[in-house]
Scaffold this motif. Structure first.
Motif, short mmCIF file in Angstrom:
data_model
loop_
_atom_site.label_atom_id
_atom_site.label_comp_id
_atom_site.label_asym_id
_atom_site.label_seq_id
_atom_site.Cartn_x
_atom_site.Cartn_y
_atom_site.Cartn_z
N THR A 74 0.83 -1.20 0.00
CA THR A 74 0.00 0.00 0.00
C THR A 74 0.86 1.25 0.00
N VAL A 101 0.85 4.17 -2.76
CA VAL A 101 0.65 5.59 -2.46
C VAL A 101 1.79 6.39 -3.08
N LEU A 102 3.03 5.90 -2.94
CA LEU A 102 4.17 6.63 -3.50
C LEU A 102 4.10 6.69 -5.02
N LEU A 103 3.67 5.57 -5.65
CA LEU A 103 3.58 5.54 -7.12
C LEU A 103 2.26 6.11 -7.62
N ASP A 104 1.38 6.52 -6.69
CA ASP A 104 0.06 7.05 -7.05
C ASP A 104 -0.74 6.03 -7.88
N ARG A 127 -3.76 3.10 -8.07
CA ARG A 127 -4.98 2.60 -7.48
C ARG A 127 -5.54 1.56 -8.42
N PHE A 144 -5.70 -0.36 -4.62
CA PHE A 144 -4.82 -1.17 -3.81
C PHE A 144 -5.19 -2.65 -3.94
N TRP A 195 -5.88 -4.78 -1.65
CA TRP A 195 -6.98 -5.19 -0.76
C TRP A 195 -8.31 -4.57 -1.17
N VAL A 196 -8.29 -3.62 -2.10
CA VAL A 196 -9.55 -3.13 -2.66
C VAL A 196 -9.97 -4.06 -3.81
N PRO A 243 -11.01 -7.88 -1.77
CA PRO A 243 -11.48 -7.60 -0.41
C PRO A 243 -11.70 -8.85 0.43
N LEU A 278 -9.50 -9.23 3.39
CA LEU A 278 -9.78 -8.49 4.62
C LEU A 278 -10.59 -9.35 5.59
N TRP A 279 -11.53 -10.14 5.03
CA TRP A 279 -12.30 -11.06 5.88
C TRP A 279 -11.40 -12.14 6.49
N MET A 319 11.41 0.62 -4.82
CA MET A 319 9.98 0.35 -4.67
C MET A 319 9.76 -1.15 -4.39
N PHE A 331 8.38 -2.81 4.09
CA PHE A 331 7.73 -1.81 4.94
C PHE A 331 6.51 -2.33 5.67
N ARG A 377 3.77 15.11 -7.85
CA ARG A 377 4.74 14.14 -8.33
C ARG A 377 5.57 14.85 -9.38
N PHE A 393 8.49 12.98 -6.84
CA PHE A 393 9.21 13.32 -5.63
C PHE A 393 10.63 13.76 -5.99
#
Lengths: 217, 217, 217
Positions: free
Chosen positions: B54, B58-61, B63, B65, B67-68, B71, B74-75, B132, B139, C63, C65
């Motif tokens: 994630t 976010v750093l690479l912009d 979408r 993710f 887990w979206v 999903p 997540l369960w 990356m 991370f 962007r 960075f």
């Protein structure tokens, strides 16, 4: 705007202000306990009040943030952080801590409902939307505790907090699937989360614990 | 889809599931050690499993993710976090910790290669793309340890982990510059990172340390 | 490019390099104190040097960075982190810590002015723009300390740091409202923040503290 939505909008503004103040005060108390200076108090108040909503917006790629749309709140935080150095006395602590539990519960309901609503508006899956509500409601406190070098309270105290936001989020999802209006779904979801939290505070209920597991350390 | 890519895609799904479970279990063990409640266990498992990917997105912009898009995971996390309270016993710890080292090494290779691949697809410079991959692979564990109020293991234990991801990323960059197919480059890069990690685990190799410098504390 | 802007641009490059090295060295010292391995040293140096600017860019949705535009810096960090294991001696510590105070003050001014400038260019409200300058200047150090499992120095040592960035940011806002050129506003703002910090270092000035409040723990 229909009458019901007008009431919701008005209530929303009042509850939002109350909740922001409660969240910020939780940051102020944590910061003073850790003997932070006035810069630290402002930063921790800002994280506690706006960290959860900002993280949600970064994850959902939404702009502008709440504090960009309402920059006056930043002045309130700065004034409170600087002022606290001069006026806060230890005798205020216990009273403040108990007093903010109730507006904090309002904030929990508000953020759970609004986080879920914003994510559903982006066609996120239901479980993701509900978790965005939980993130909005809890990650301000988590960031506050991480910066204060504590294990976050919300992750270990077994008092229902994130769980109330989770239930409230599902109430919102369910009400929307039953074709309720957004305003009515919002009120019911926020009310459920806040009500559950209030019940947990009054009853002293604890989530089932991992005693045996924990003793394995 | 060419035959080779089909195998890669199928392997990818298997390895990804294995790796996510291993990463989540590392979060579960860390959370239980810190006596977190069920909310805490779910949050720390989520950070360990999805935090690295994630943050990279976010750093690479990028979408959506992972887990979206998936999903259901997540369960799985929520069920594991809640269930762990009831079934996890201290006697399971040592076995689990040793058992997850190997799927964790698979995850290391997978994330190193996929992070590098995704960044190169955005025309990032080679060193940024490789980093990356390292971010994706490491991370999650760093966020897990920060929230658990520890200095991250990956930053201090001198066991090669991030270094294996780094080497794997460069293998991917090199293979692409030699005009290999993406699938072949991916397999070689992931295999190199995983193999290096497995070798480090088996040999007990430690990175050169700063003993003298450290004694200056 | 007008003559004045050319000087600013040239100064900017020099000051930026100096500041990055100072920020990275602060991460190196913190990491060595915590006995991190070479991976940890590289990560903490990277967070200290680029964490503040990267967080600002994520918040402003900017962007690329800095470190994507200037990937050579990543090699410098890696070389420094790996090299430090072999060459850093405890006897170097006190000298390095005192020596980096001055380039660090330059970095404070530079980041305060550039963060404010970038946010104003996106039509952010003045207070938000100034805070983006403060975030750029201080959050690298805050992330460094969080990962090293300390309460961030910038939030508790009562030495003016964020406050200098805050004042510098307002100088930039004011100069722009007086219709100064961007270059002149930048120079005055960065000079003010750096000058204030230098004065604080020389005079040993401390912000008013919350002694009474702190004793309430």
């Amino acid at each position: 705007m229909p009458h019901q939505d007008l009431i919701v909008s008005w209530l929303h503004t009042i509850v939002e202000a109350t909740a922001n103040v409660a969240f910020a005060l939780s940051g102020l108390l944590a910061g003073v306990r850790k003997r932070l200076d006035m810069v630290g108090l402002c930063v921790v108040m800002g994280l506690a009040a706006f960290g959860g909503g900002t993280l949600r917006d970064v994850l959902l790629d939404r702009r502008p943030f709440f504090w960009v749309d309402h920059p006056a709140w930043l002045w309130v935080l700065i004034a409170a952080g600087v002022g606290a150095i001069f006026v806060l006395r230890s005798s205020h602590f216990e009273f403040t801590e108990r007093a903010i539990q109730w507006p904090d519960a309002l904030g929990l309901g508000l953020f759970a409902a609004s986080g879920t609503q914003l994510a559903l508006a982006q066609d996120m899956p239901s479980i993701v939307a509900v978790l965005m509500g939980v993130v909005s409601a809890t990650f301000g406190g988590i960031l506050r505790d991480v910066v204060c070098n504590d294990i976050p309270t919300a992750l270990r105290d077994r008092r229902p907090y994130a769980v109330c936001a989770f239930v409230g989020g599902w109430v919102y999802v369910l009400a929307m699937q039953l074709a309720w209006t957004q305003g009515a779904a919002f009120l019911l979801a926020a009310g459920t989360a806040t009500g559950l939290r209030a019940w947990a505070l009054l009853s002293g209920y604890s989530l089932p614990g991992g005693q045996t597991a924990a003793s394995g350390d």
